[in-house]
Design a protein around this motif. Structure first.
Motif, PDB file in Angstrom:
ATOM      1  N   LEU A 194      -9.103  -9.137  46.608  1.00  0.00           N
ATOM      2  CA  LEU A 194     -10.285  -8.285  46.712  1.00  0.00           C
ATOM      3  C   LEU A 194     -10.137  -7.256  47.834  1.00  0.00           C
ATOM      4  O   LEU A 194     -10.612  -6.120  47.713  1.00  0.00           O
ATOM      5  N   MET A 195      -9.451  -7.640  48.925  1.00  0.00           N
ATOM      6  CA  MET A 195      -9.268  -6.717  50.028  1.00  0.00           C
ATOM      7  C   MET A 195      -8.422  -5.519  49.604  1.00  0.00           C
ATOM      8  O   MET A 195      -8.697  -4.377  49.976  1.00  0.00           O
ATOM      9  N   VAL A 196      -7.385  -5.786  48.782  1.00  0.00           N
ATOM     10  CA  VAL A 196      -6.543  -4.698  48.272  1.00  0.00           C
ATOM     11  C   VAL A 196      -7.377  -3.743  47.421  1.00  0.00           C
ATOM     12  O   VAL A 196      -7.277  -2.520  47.540  1.00  0.00           O
ATOM     13  N   LEU A 197      -8.226  -4.286  46.549  1.00  0.00           N
ATOM     14  CA  LEU A 197      -9.096  -3.450  45.720  1.00  0.00           C
ATOM     15  C   LEU A 197     -10.058  -2.646  46.584  1.00  0.00           C
ATOM     16  O   LEU A 197     -10.360  -1.486  46.289  1.00  0.00           O
ATOM     17  N   GLY A 198     -10.545  -3.242  47.658  1.00  0.00           N
ATOM     18  CA  GLY A 198     -11.460  -2.534  48.550  1.00  0.00           C
ATOM     19  C   GLY A 198     -10.798  -1.346  49.220  1.00  0.00           C
ATOM     20  O   GLY A 198     -11.401  -0.284  49.372  1.00  0.00           O
ATOM     21  N   LEU A 199      -9.530  -1.513  49.616  1.00  0.00           N
ATOM     22  CA  LEU A 199      -8.806  -0.401  50.237  1.00  0.00           C
ATOM     23  C   LEU A 199      -8.620   0.743  49.250  1.00  0.00           C
ATOM     24  O   LEU A 199      -8.693   1.920  49.625  1.00  0.00           O
ATOM     25  N   ALA A 200      -8.391   0.408  47.983  1.00  0.00           N
ATOM     26  CA  ALA A 200      -8.226   1.454  46.969  1.00  0.00           C
ATOM     27  C   ALA A 200      -9.513   2.247  46.790  1.00  0.00           C
ATOM     28  O   ALA A 200      -9.484   3.479  46.625  1.00  0.00           O
ATOM     29  N   GLY A 201     -10.640   1.569  46.842  1.00  0.00           N
ATOM     30  CA  GLY A 201     -11.912   2.242  46.646  1.00  0.00           C
ATOM     31  C   GLY A 201     -12.216   3.284  47.698  1.00  0.00           C
ATOM     32  O   GLY A 201     -12.840   4.318  47.416  1.00  0.00           O
ATOM     33  N   THR A 202     -11.749   3.059  48.934  1.00  0.00           N
ATOM     34  CA  THR A 202     -12.013   4.024  50.002  1.00  0.00           C
ATOM     35  C   THR A 202     -11.321   5.358  49.754  1.00  0.00           C
ATOM     36  O   THR A 202     -11.709   6.378  50.332  1.00  0.00           O
ATOM     37  N   VAL A 203     -10.289   5.349  48.918  1.00  0.00           N
ATOM     38  CA  VAL A 203      -9.590   6.595  48.577  1.00  0.00           C
ATOM     39  C   VAL A 203     -10.125   7.185  47.281  1.00  0.00           C
ATOM     40  O   VAL A 203     -10.319   8.398  47.162  1.00  0.00           O
ATOM     41  N   VAL A 204     -10.377   6.331  46.293  1.00  0.00           N
ATOM     42  CA  VAL A 204     -10.776   6.799  44.965  1.00  0.00           C
ATOM     43  C   VAL A 204     -12.133   7.492  44.998  1.00  0.00           C
ATOM     44  O   VAL A 204     -12.319   8.564  44.394  1.00  0.00           O
TER      45      VAL A 204
END
Length: 230
Positions: A194-204
């Motif tokens: 989930l942390m990896v997905l959260g990091l992606a969201g900050t860019v997307v």
């Protein structure tokens, strides 16, 4: 810019105060009625909620400075701080447990790491955007504009928090709070994903916002399809 930042900081500060007060009230009125906590541990549990209330009081306002760093595209700083915070907590927790410290001590560690993380956000935001200044020159409409602009994302993230912690809430309510420990050890693997997905969201999300501002609907569609596939 200063009006928007100041309005955002005001909104988050009010949310932090409301959340802290809510946790204190919850600990006195409903906590021991909703969750199965042994009588010997109820005092410690309430103290942990008090520490959490202090954490919320400072952590929510610091999200304003998280937004500043995202606004100036410093996702590298945000990602490094998130990973560093997780690694530091894991290391301190391991050291504390190996030395026989109590669960209350772990809550104290969490509080101080969170405060250090919030201070780091403020320092990095001031370094990346030194011209910003706190101002009282904003009207009520400015505050409502900030709330209206972010309310959908706030609801989505709040739902995500509830969803991701639902298993633990059910275990604490139906079994005992101590049974969460065994469950949470395995659940940490899921949390890392989930942390990896959260990091992606900050860019997307900001990239999509920029494309929307330029009416680049084809790029948004491509981002949505490729992001969903990945």
């Amino acid at each position: 810019l200063n009006e928007v930042i100041s309005s955002t900081l005001l909104v988050y500060t009010l949310m932090g105060a409301f959340g802290a007060i809510g946790l204190v009230v919850f600990s006195h009125l409903w906590f021991t009625h909703l969750f199965v906590i042994p009588a010997a541990h109820q005092h410690i549990a309430r103290l942990m909620l008090y520490l959490m209330a202090i954490q919320v009081l400072f952590e929510l306002p610091s999200l304003c400075f998280d937004g500043i760093l995202a606004g100036v595209q410093r996702y590298d700083i945000l990602a490094a701080m998130d990973v560093g915070k997780t690694a530091l907590l894991a290391g301190l927790f391991a050291a504390a447990l190996l030395s026989g410290k109590s669960v209350l001590f772990l809550s104290v560690i969490t509080l101080f790491v969170t405060l250090a993380y919030s201070l780091g956000l403020i320092l990095f935001a001031n370094r990346e955007l030194p011209e910003w200044r706190l101002t009282s020159k904003f009207d009520r409409k400015q505050v409502f504009d900030v709330v209206d602009m972010t309310k959908d994302l706030f609801i989505l993230r709040l739902n995500g928090i509830i969803y991701n912690n639902m298993d633990k809430m059910i275990i604490a309510a139906v079994l005992t709070s101590t049974a969460i420990t065994d469950y949470d050890i395995g659940n940490r693997i899921h949390s890392m994903a989930l942390m990896v997905l959260g990091l992606a969201g900050t860019v997307v999300i900001p990239a999509t916002s920029a494309a929307q501002a330029r009416s680049e609907h084809d790029r948004i569609r491509m981002l949505f399809l490729k992001g969903t596939k990945y």
